[in-house]
Design an enzyme around this catalytic site. Structure first.
Site, short mmCIF file in Angstrom:
data_model
loop_
_atom_site.label_atom_id
_atom_site.label_comp_id
_atom_site.label_asym_id
_atom_site.label_seq_id
_atom_site.Cartn_x
_atom_site.Cartn_y
_atom_site.Cartn_z
N CYS A 99 5.27 -10.31 29.74
CA CYS A 99 5.36 -9.60 28.47
C CYS A 99 6.04 -8.23 28.58
CB CYS A 99 3.97 -9.44 27.87
SG CYS A 99 3.07 -11.01 27.77
N HIS A 392 4.95 -11.71 18.90
CA HIS A 392 5.25 -11.36 20.29
C HIS A 392 6.11 -12.42 20.97
CE1 HIS A 392 4.87 -10.07 24.35
NE2 HIS A 392 3.84 -10.84 24.68
N CYS A 422 0.60 -4.58 28.52
CA CYS A 422 0.04 -5.44 29.55
C CYS A 422 0.96 -6.65 29.70
CB CYS A 422 -1.36 -5.89 29.16
SG CYS A 422 -1.42 -6.83 27.61
#
Length: 436
Positions: A99, A392, A422
């Site tokens: 990510c 996302h 994160c």
């Protein structure tokens, strides 16, 4: 304490973010259904070059990322170069840091500039959860390999007879960590329980994120950094992120059932990010090159840090580790920041990190520091909403955050902003950017 970092070229020039752009973000199997990540990447990079009147031949290096890899296009960066009119001699390579991927691609371009290798580059990331590689079982894969070595019908039959019906079923991409077998959602549930994050607080944060994102769209703040897309079959325009609840009401969140721990859990589809398709990119230049070409930078990179932590417990606590390093490297404290955006993978993960930022105990036991990083002023935090609302697309989130932060800082008259995320595998990124 981490030593102070100098993010400049050898001649002392700052590394500028000149422009940024993204596609609207789409929930899986909606507006970008059937559009692979490589096409999303080409779409946004090409539009950014056209929008800002950049000659594609000026680009010396492109670093781009993708988390959900497509076997037919393993180097998405090179395919973007070849598909957007850049020179065939433009250097291009792909990165993946889960990510935090497009934070990594941005840092890689910055470091190339710091070394004096380039003065103009593009960084970014794209992902499509709608176009994912569907695999085969290990038994079938082995059988298909063995079949290539057979010559007679009997030999082929002997290979195939070992397969069961279960072996013939398609295998979707894994959602669990390879090392632990735990999904991100299961980790979010663990963090909610370990750090006493209530369902009510998670729902409040999700509602806040959607409300602020909707407000930002309604006020026209995002129009300049989100392109209008015309996905195949090119019959309609796609202009706004389709995950945002423009009519978000807090009471509606309580109606959803937990997903990962159905009996005792608190993580729901409403307080977690959905699987998302999208792409983003930033145009970067050295300070003098931007000036010579007539561009006014959105802002500059002041510092950055990456962290890696344990994957068995609190795997998504990385921002609490990476942020103090980035602050030290910038010579700043949390109170010095104008704005903060923390990637909201899950409301539980976000709230747990907010708690640990303010915890002296965490700082002493986990970071080896005497004092906490600091208590976050919520008036500075995720002021336009974050990933819970926007969605996302894994590799695209970092450069989405960078562009959004710099534009908002400029609207407020300048300042500095922290971006932190994160990532799977116990990874994390933090970056501090500044404007004039």
């Amino acid at each position: 304490m981490t030593a102070k970092q100098t993010v400049t070229t050898r001649d002392g020039e700052r590394i500028a973010i000149v422009a940024g752009l993204r596609t609207p973000f789409a929930k899986m199997a909606t507006n970008f259904h059937g559009v692979p990540a490589v096409d999303l990447g080409k779409m946004v990079v090409n539009e950014m070059l056209v929008k800002h009147n950049v000659d594609p031949l000026l680009i010396e290096q492109l670093v781009y990322g993708q988390v959900v890899q497509m076997p037919e296009a393993p180097n998405i960066a090179r395919e973007i170069v070849l598909g957007t009119g850049m020179s065939v001699h433009t250097d291009a390579y792909s990165v993946s840091r889960a990510c935090a991927t497009s934070f990594q691609s941005t840092v890689n371009i910055a470091e190339s500039m710091m070394l004096g290798n380039i003065s103009v580059g593009i960084a970014g990331g794209a992902d499509s959860t709608s176009v994912s590689p569907i695999g085969v079982s290990k038994n079938l894969a082995r059988a298909l390999t063995d079949l290539q070595k057979t010559k007679t019908l009997g030999q082929k039959f002997n290979v195939l007879k070992k397969l069961g019906l279960k072996d013939l079923l398609p295998v979707p991409p894994a959602v669990a960590e390879y090392s632990t077998g735990l999904s991100m959602g299961q980790t979010a549930e663990q963090m909610a329980k370990s750090h006493s994050i209530s369902r009510a607080d998670q729902d409040k944060l999700a509602h806040r994120s959607h409300s602020l994102a909707a407000q930002s769209w309604n006020e026209g703040k995002l129009a300049g950094e989100v392109m209008t897309a015309y996905p195949a079959p090119y019959k309609s325009a796609f202009e706004k992120d389709n995950n945002i609840r423009f009519d978000s009401k807090l009471e509606g969140y309580a109606k959803l059932r937990p997903v990962f721990d159905k009996k005792h859990g608190t993580v729901t589809a409403a307080n977690a990010t959905p699987l998302t398709d999208g792409a983003s990119a930033v145009l970067m230049m050295t300070e003098s090159r931007a000036k010579a070409l007539g561009y006014t930078p959105l802002g500059y990179i002041k510092s950055y840090a990456f962290a890696a932590i344990d994957v068995w417990e609190d795997m998504l606590m990385g921002p609490s580790y990476a942020t103090p390093m980035a602050l030290d490297r910038a010579g700043m404290t949390l109170n010095d920041l104008t704005l903060i955006e923390m990637h909201e993978a899950f409301a539980a993960q976000t709230l747990a990190n907010i708690k640990m930022f303010a915890s002296d105990k965490f700082a002493q036991e986990k970071l080896g520091r005497s004092k906490a990083t600091g208590e976050i002023d919520m008036a500075k935090f995720n002021v336009m909403g974050s990933s819970l609302a926007y969605g996302h697309p894994f590799a695209a989130t970092g450069t989405r955050m960078i562009t959004q932060m710099l534009n908002e800082l400029n609207r407020r008259g300048g300042g500095s902003g922290l971006l932190t995320a994160c990532a799977a595998g116990g990874l994390a990124a933090a970056m501090i950017v500044e404007t004039e």
